[in-house]
Scaffold this motif. Structure first.
Motif, PDB file in Angstrom:
ATOM      1  N   ALA A 188       3.365  -2.089 -12.722  1.00  0.00           N
ATOM      2  CA  ALA A 188       2.521  -3.157 -13.262  1.00  0.00           C
ATOM      3  C   ALA A 188       1.917  -2.760 -14.605  1.00  0.00           C
ATOM      4  CB  ALA A 188       1.423  -3.503 -12.260  1.00  0.00           C
ATOM      5  N   HIS A 189       1.566  -1.485 -14.745  1.00  0.00           N
ATOM      6  CA  HIS A 189       0.945  -1.017 -15.991  1.00  0.00           C
ATOM      7  C   HIS A 189       1.957  -0.921 -17.130  1.00  0.00           C
ATOM      8  CE1 HIS A 189      -1.817   1.085 -18.593  1.00  0.00           C
ATOM      9  NE2 HIS A 189      -0.994   2.118 -18.700  1.00  0.00           N
ATOM     10  N   LEU A 190       3.169  -0.447 -16.812  1.00  0.00           N
ATOM     11  CA  LEU A 190       4.174  -0.210 -17.855  1.00  0.00           C
ATOM     12  C   LEU A 190       5.186  -1.335 -18.009  1.00  0.00           C
ATOM     13  CD1 LEU A 190       4.893   3.549 -17.033  1.00  0.00           C
ATOM     14  CD2 LEU A 190       3.399   2.634 -18.833  1.00  0.00           C
ATOM     15  N   GLY A 191       5.167  -2.282 -17.072  1.00  0.00           N
ATOM     16  CA  GLY A 191       6.121  -3.393 -17.151  1.00  0.00           C
ATOM     17  C   GLY A 191       7.551  -2.985 -16.862  1.00  0.00           C
ATOM     18  N   LYS A 192       7.727  -1.924 -16.061  1.00  0.00           N
ATOM     19  CA  LYS A 192       9.066  -1.442 -15.736  1.00  0.00           C
ATOM     20  C   LYS A 192       9.154  -1.172 -14.242  1.00  0.00           C
ATOM     21  CE  LYS A 192       9.759   1.009 -20.138  1.00  0.00           C
ATOM     22  NZ  LYS A 192      10.029   2.349 -20.752  1.00  0.00           N
ATOM     23  N   ALA A 193      10.282  -1.571 -13.649  1.00  0.00           N
ATOM     24  CA  ALA A 193      10.506  -1.271 -12.241  1.00  0.00           C
ATOM     25  C   ALA A 193      10.913   0.189 -12.074  1.00  0.00           C
ATOM     26  CB  ALA A 193      11.605  -2.176 -11.670  1.00  0.00           C
ATOM     27  N   MET A 194      10.515   0.782 -10.964  1.00  0.00           N
ATOM     28  CA  MET A 194      10.985   2.125 -10.639  1.00  0.00           C
ATOM     29  C   MET A 194      12.448   2.045 -10.227  1.00  0.00           C
ATOM     30  SD  MET A 194       7.864   4.054  -8.690  1.00  0.00           S
ATOM     31  CE  MET A 194       8.508   5.638  -9.222  1.00  0.00           C
ATOM     32  N   VAL A 195      13.235   3.021 -10.665  1.00  0.00           N
ATOM     33  CA  VAL A 195      14.674   3.024 -10.366  1.00  0.00           C
ATOM     34  C   VAL A 195      15.005   4.289  -9.593  1.00  0.00           C
ATOM     35  CG1 VAL A 195      16.992   3.014 -11.354  1.00  0.00           C
ATOM     36  CG2 VAL A 195      15.156   1.687 -12.443  1.00  0.00           C
ATOM     37  N   ALA A 196      15.734   4.134  -8.507  1.00  0.00           N
ATOM     38  CA  ALA A 196      16.084   5.274  -7.675  1.00  0.00           C
ATOM     39  C   ALA A 196      17.050   6.195  -8.411  1.00  0.00           C
ATOM     40  CB  ALA A 196      16.722   4.795  -6.375  1.00  0.00           C
ATOM     41  N   PRO A 197      16.940   7.496  -8.219  1.00  0.00           N
ATOM     42  CA  PRO A 197      17.897   8.414  -8.837  1.00  0.00           C
ATOM     43  C   PRO A 197      19.274   8.303  -8.185  1.00  0.00           C
ATOM     44  CG  PRO A 197      16.456   9.597  -7.330  1.00  0.00           C
ATOM     45  CD  PRO A 197      15.918   8.199  -7.426  1.00  0.00           C
ATOM     46  N   VAL A 198      20.271   8.740  -8.894  1.00  0.00           N
ATOM     47  CA  VAL A 198      21.629   8.756  -8.348  1.00  0.00           C
ATOM     48  C   VAL A 198      21.667   9.722  -7.169  1.00  0.00           C
ATOM     49  CG1 VAL A 198      24.034   9.312  -8.839  1.00  0.00           C
ATOM     50  CG2 VAL A 198      22.609   8.217 -10.595  1.00  0.00           C
TER      51      VAL A 198
ATOM     52  N   TRP B  73       0.829  -1.210   0.000  1.00  0.00           N
ATOM     53  CA  TRP B  73       0.000   0.000   0.000  1.00  0.00           C
ATOM     54  C   TRP B  73       0.862   1.259   0.000  1.00  0.00           C
ATOM     55  CZ3 TRP B  73      -4.160   2.312  -1.258  1.00  0.00           C
ATOM     56  CH2 TRP B  73      -4.603   3.470  -0.626  1.00  0.00           C
ATOM     57  N   ALA B  74       1.920   1.267   0.825  1.00  0.00           N
ATOM     58  CA  ALA B  74       2.809   2.429   0.873  1.00  0.00           C
ATOM     59  C   ALA B  74       3.477   2.677  -0.476  1.00  0.00           C
ATOM     60  CB  ALA B  74       3.864   2.244   1.968  1.00  0.00           C
ATOM     61  N   MET B  75       3.763   1.606  -1.211  1.00  0.00           N
ATOM     62  CA  MET B  75       4.375   1.701  -2.541  1.00  0.00           C
ATOM     63  C   MET B  75       3.333   1.651  -3.648  1.00  0.00           C
ATOM     64  SD  MET B  75       7.644   2.095  -2.960  1.00  0.00           S
ATOM     65  CE  MET B  75       7.758   1.432  -4.628  1.00  0.00           C
ATOM     66  N   GLY B  76       2.060   1.779  -3.280  1.00  0.00           N
ATOM     67  CA  GLY B  76       0.974   1.490  -4.222  1.00  0.00           C
ATOM     68  C   GLY B  76       1.015   2.268  -5.512  1.00  0.00           C
ATOM     69  N   HIS B  77       1.303   3.565  -5.457  1.00  0.00           N
ATOM     70  CA  HIS B  77       1.349   4.366  -6.682  1.00  0.00           C
ATOM     71  C   HIS B  77       2.438   3.846  -7.610  1.00  0.00           C
ATOM     72  CE1 HIS B  77       1.181   8.749  -8.395  1.00  0.00           C
ATOM     73  NE2 HIS B  77       1.299   7.858  -9.361  1.00  0.00           N
ATOM     74  N   GLY B  78       3.628   3.640  -7.045  1.00  0.00           N
ATOM     75  CA  GLY B  78       4.738   3.148  -7.869  1.00  0.00           C
ATOM     76  C   GLY B  78       4.508   1.755  -8.398  1.00  0.00           C
ATOM     77  N   ILE B  79       3.927   0.879  -7.575  1.00  0.00           N
ATOM     78  CA  ILE B  79       3.650  -0.489  -8.020  1.00  0.00           C
ATOM     79  C   ILE B  79       2.623  -0.471  -9.152  1.00  0.00           C
ATOM     80  CG2 ILE B  79       2.611  -2.691  -7.326  1.00  0.00           C
ATOM     81  CD1 ILE B  79       3.958  -2.276  -4.578  1.00  0.00           C
ATOM     82  N   ALA B  80       1.619   0.398  -9.055  1.00  0.00           N
ATOM     83  CA  ALA B  80       0.622   0.491 -10.118  1.00  0.00           C
ATOM     84  C   ALA B  80       1.262   0.929 -11.431  1.00  0.00           C
ATOM     85  CB  ALA B  80      -0.475   1.473  -9.717  1.00  0.00           C
ATOM     86  N   LEU B  81       2.171   1.909 -11.359  1.00  0.00           N
ATOM     87  CA  LEU B  81       2.881   2.336 -12.564  1.00  0.00           C
ATOM     88  C   LEU B  81       3.706   1.199 -13.151  1.00  0.00           C
ATOM     89  CD1 LEU B  81       4.122   5.895 -11.523  1.00  0.00           C
ATOM     90  CD2 LEU B  81       2.568   5.370 -13.408  1.00  0.00           C
TER      91      LEU B  81
END
Length: 401
Positions: A222-232, A212-220
């Motif tokens: 799952a929809h785009l098929g790409k993991a979120m990557v942390a900035p440098v 739930w805390a990561m819900g927005h990012g997980i939804a993105l």
């Protein structure tokens, strides 16, 4: 009157997660009785050191945070006499709150059917590591494993090329968030029971809270098929918005701008940093130009913001229309004027503790200190109608402390 005044909660739980739910319910006015093992108590009581921070003596914030405002009874549920006392407590309770795993719940006769056989109207609330269903439902876990690591938070925060993973920022981080979720679920179940007469089974897991805390990012993802990557580390932030990111100040501190409509705020920022001419610079004339020239704007802002201390910028930005905030560590948060004005830290005995994030009628909760181990055993047994001879007999048998 507190919103949960008159509600009785029986907490059979250990460590941080589920006890923090009990703490929130106590903040909201519920009477919470914490059941601890008659000999060893809650293992959390032995936690003295977190990283370099060590607590000597009492009070111990490692215990108080999740246990303020409760009463404690030392009880051996494995003995028939102790289980009989527990059943008496169940009969007078509105909520049964537990962190025990399925096998332990069966062993001690405290699973849903067992408790409902004693009190059919009780709300049964469980906190688990990985949820009540699936092949791993009977596995234990902590906030590091189930919330932080498995919930996607650690990997999303850890930049590429960094060895290992970013650790949680403090103790009981996922526990406290998950406990608040569980307390909210209990409150909803109490309302449902009042309206329908039907008690609920409430489940919250560390994993569900992490998702739930990561819900927005997980939804993105799952929809785009790409993991979120942390900035440098050290990178500004948004690649097309100079007013959304982190900037260093002249004293080695940082501030964060989050102005998602940069064209709306650009001129005001320019005035506040004493660079009004930038408002008329054609490179930053509108949203499209600001996006195209973000790198140039970031360089200018970085250079200017490094010329004054955070305290100086705080004074200047008091009238800034766009959202911004200082980057603060845990000690700096404790003296933040806005934190103090809203009583987000509240006295609880000899300590100041973070209040739960919900306020009713624009008032902070009144917090009591956490109980010493088994401090209220005699008092609670007397409330159940046991005379002193019976209490002595239970103590002699080792059923209570």
């Amino acid at each position: 009157m507190k919103p949960l005044a008159g509600i009785r909660v029986l907490e059979v739980a250990m460590y941080g997660f589920v006890p923090s739910a009990g703490a929130v319910l106590a903040d909201w006015g519920a009477e919470v009785i914490k059941v601890e093992h008659a000999v060893t108590g809650d293992p959390q009581r032995g936690l003295r050191q977190i990283g370099p921070l060590r607590v000597e003596g009492d009070p111990n914030p490692n215990v108080e945070h999740a246990n303020r405002g409760k009463r404690s009874i030392g009880l051996d549920m494995g003995r028939p006499e102790g289980k009989a006392v527990l059943d008496d407590l169940v009969r007078r309770s509105d909520v049964f709150l537990t962190s025990f795993l399925p096998q332990a719940r069966t062993k001690f006769g405290i699973d849903v059917d067992d408790v409902r056989a004693v009190n059919p109207n009780i709300i049964y609330a469980r906190g688990s590591a990985l949820g009540p269903r699936g092949i791993e439902a009977d596995k234990g876990g902590y906030d590091m494993t189930a919330f932080w690591a498995r919930g996607g938070i650690a990997a999303t925060l850890t930049p590429p090329g960094v060895e290992g993973m970013i650790s949680p920022p403090g103790p009981a981080f996922g526990d406290t968030i998950s406990g608040t979720n569980l307390a909210g679920g209990v409150a909803a179940a109490l309302l449902a029971r009042e309206r329908t007469g039907t008690p609920s089974i409430v489940d919250v897991s560390l994993l569900s809270s992490g998702v739930w805390a990561m819900g927005h990012g997980i939804a993105l993802s799952a929809h785009l098929g790409k993991a979120m990557v942390a900035p440098v580390p050290g990178a500004h932030g948004a690649p097309t918005n100079p007013l959304s990111g982190i900037y260093a100040t002249g004293d080695g501190r940082y501030l964060a701008f989050v102005m998602l409509q940069p064209a709306k705020y650009w001129a005001d920022v320019c005035r506040h940093i004493d660079r009004p001419e930038l408002a008329d610079d054609p490179r930053f004339a509108d949203a499209a130009q600001i996006a195209a020239n973000t790198d140039k704007a970031v360089a200018i802002l970085g250079e200017v913001l490094a010329t004054r201390t955070l305290a100086e910028w705080t004074e200047r930005f008091a009238t800034l229309s766009g959202p911004w905030g200082p980057v603060q560590d845990s000690l700096q948060v404790s003296v933040d004027a806005q934190v103090r004005a809203n009583e987000y830290l509240v006295e609880a005995g000899e300590l100041e503790l973070a209040a739960n994030p919900v306020q009713f009628d624009v008032a902070a909760p009144e917090l009591g200190p956490g109980p010493e181990f088994a401090a209220h055993t005699d008092e609670i047994l007397a409330e159940l109608g046991l005379d002193w001879d019976r209490i002595i007999a239970l103590k002699t048998a080792g059923a209570v402390t």
